[in-house]
Write a protein that holds these residues in place. Sequence first.
Motif, short mmCIF file in Angstrom:
data_model
loop_
_atom_site.label_atom_id
_atom_site.label_comp_id
_atom_site.label_asym_id
_atom_site.label_seq_id
_atom_site.Cartn_x
_atom_site.Cartn_y
_atom_site.Cartn_z
N GLY A 162 0.87 -0.87 0.09
CA GLY A 162 -0.01 0.08 -0.22
C GLY A 162 0.75 1.16 0.11
N PRO A 163 0.49 2.38 0.25
CA PRO A 163 0.67 3.80 -0.06
C PRO A 163 1.50 4.04 1.36
CG PRO A 163 -1.27 3.91 -0.04
CD PRO A 163 -1.59 2.55 0.58
N ARG A 164 1.37 4.00 2.48
CA ARG A 164 1.79 4.56 3.63
C ARG A 164 2.31 3.30 5.25
NH1 ARG A 164 1.80 7.83 1.18
NH2 ARG A 164 1.29 9.75 1.27
N TRP A 165 3.03 3.50 5.58
CA TRP A 165 3.06 2.28 6.55
C TRP A 165 1.91 2.68 7.92
CZ3 TRP A 165 6.96 -0.53 7.50
CH2 TRP A 165 8.34 -0.94 6.25
N PHE A 166 1.31 1.40 8.17
CA PHE A 166 0.69 1.65 9.25
C PHE A 166 1.07 0.96 10.41
CE2 PHE A 166 -2.14 2.19 5.12
CZ PHE A 166 -2.76 3.78 5.80
N PRO A 167 0.37 1.42 11.89
CA PRO A 167 0.19 -0.05 12.35
C PRO A 167 -0.39 -1.42 12.16
CG PRO A 167 -0.89 2.21 13.29
CD PRO A 167 -1.25 1.85 11.78
N ALA A 168 0.36 -2.31 13.30
CA ALA A 168 0.20 -3.66 12.70
C ALA A 168 -1.40 -4.46 13.13
CB ALA A 168 1.20 -4.88 13.32
N LEU A 169 -1.92 -4.49 12.15
CA LEU A 169 -3.47 -4.84 12.62
C LEU A 169 -3.91 -6.37 11.87
CD1 LEU A 169 -6.43 -5.08 13.36
CD2 LEU A 169 -6.69 -3.40 10.79
N SER A 170 -3.44 -7.58 13.21
CA SER A 170 -3.71 -9.06 12.40
C SER A 170 -5.34 -8.84 13.14
CB SER A 170 -2.97 -9.51 13.45
OG SER A 170 -3.61 -9.04 14.68
N ILE A 171 -6.43 -9.84 11.79
CA ILE A 171 -7.64 -10.47 11.66
C ILE A 171 -7.25 -11.90 11.77
CG2 ILE A 171 -10.00 -10.43 11.33
CD1 ILE A 171 -9.02 -7.87 9.46
#
Length: 296
Positions: A162-171
């Motif tokens: 993707g375009p940005r660095w995001f926090p880690a989200l796990s599902i």
Amino acid sequence: MREGTLSRWQAFSVAGVLLLAGIFLAAMFAAGCYLVSLVVVGIARGGSEQDFREDPGVVVAAVAVLLGAATVALYTVVTFRRRGRAAQHSSEMELWADARGWVYTPRSSLLSSRWSAPGIHGRTQATDVLTRSTPRGEVTSTTLGPGAGGARTRTHAVMVVGPRWFPALSITPTTGIDRVEQAFGGQDITVESYDVNERWRMRCSDARFAHEVLHPRLLERLDRTAMPGLCVLVQGRDVVALAPGPTALASIEPMMNLVLDLASLLPTYLSDDYPPLSPEVPRRERRRSPRRQGRR
């Protein structure tokens, strides 16, 4: 439980039977080597059976030589068969990739131990790497693990950057272990849907980010993908779908469509809250709090 797989106790039973069978075959093999050694030593020395039984050292040496030779022969056969299967597998993967517009690479160090989100364990090997450029982004499919220090099983992962660095989200699918952890205070982000909360365990270091991402349209798209053991991860710039087992060719394109859809369903305004990081930020630092790093 995945269709066509064994339960835990059935797996233990099968493993026990195979272990006993292996011990029995090893004992029979050793006994056969011993008997052959008796005959060979007797013929070589031209004596009676009593003569060479009184000199057990010669028989022991003959048994050791036979066992060593048999082990080397078996190892050679297994190695050649393994290499043959690996070559055939690579050929099949390459033919599949060429026919569908993918690029095949046997392995990649860039994808090793790439993710470390809760519920998604790090792995040290990435094999069967397939890449494909689409109008919505470049997609990568790979088999992760096993490896020393990582998971002991293999996982099929399909990702888009993707375009940005995001926090880690796990599902991840909710399991009995998850329910025990939740009972003792383990993190579990909840949404308004009871069915979603029962089916999935959602974890993220930034609860606000998680609730912004886990909107009804994204969760509805996730529920439409009926794939046993499916997990989803957003970490750094990656949106990843993971399924248990090695790469399944029939699952690559459905998982590709899923990650592309999920990436497009990420709220666009989140990019303003998580600006891009400087190229000078080390990879280890990138795995921490993107929001805090973006404000430096």
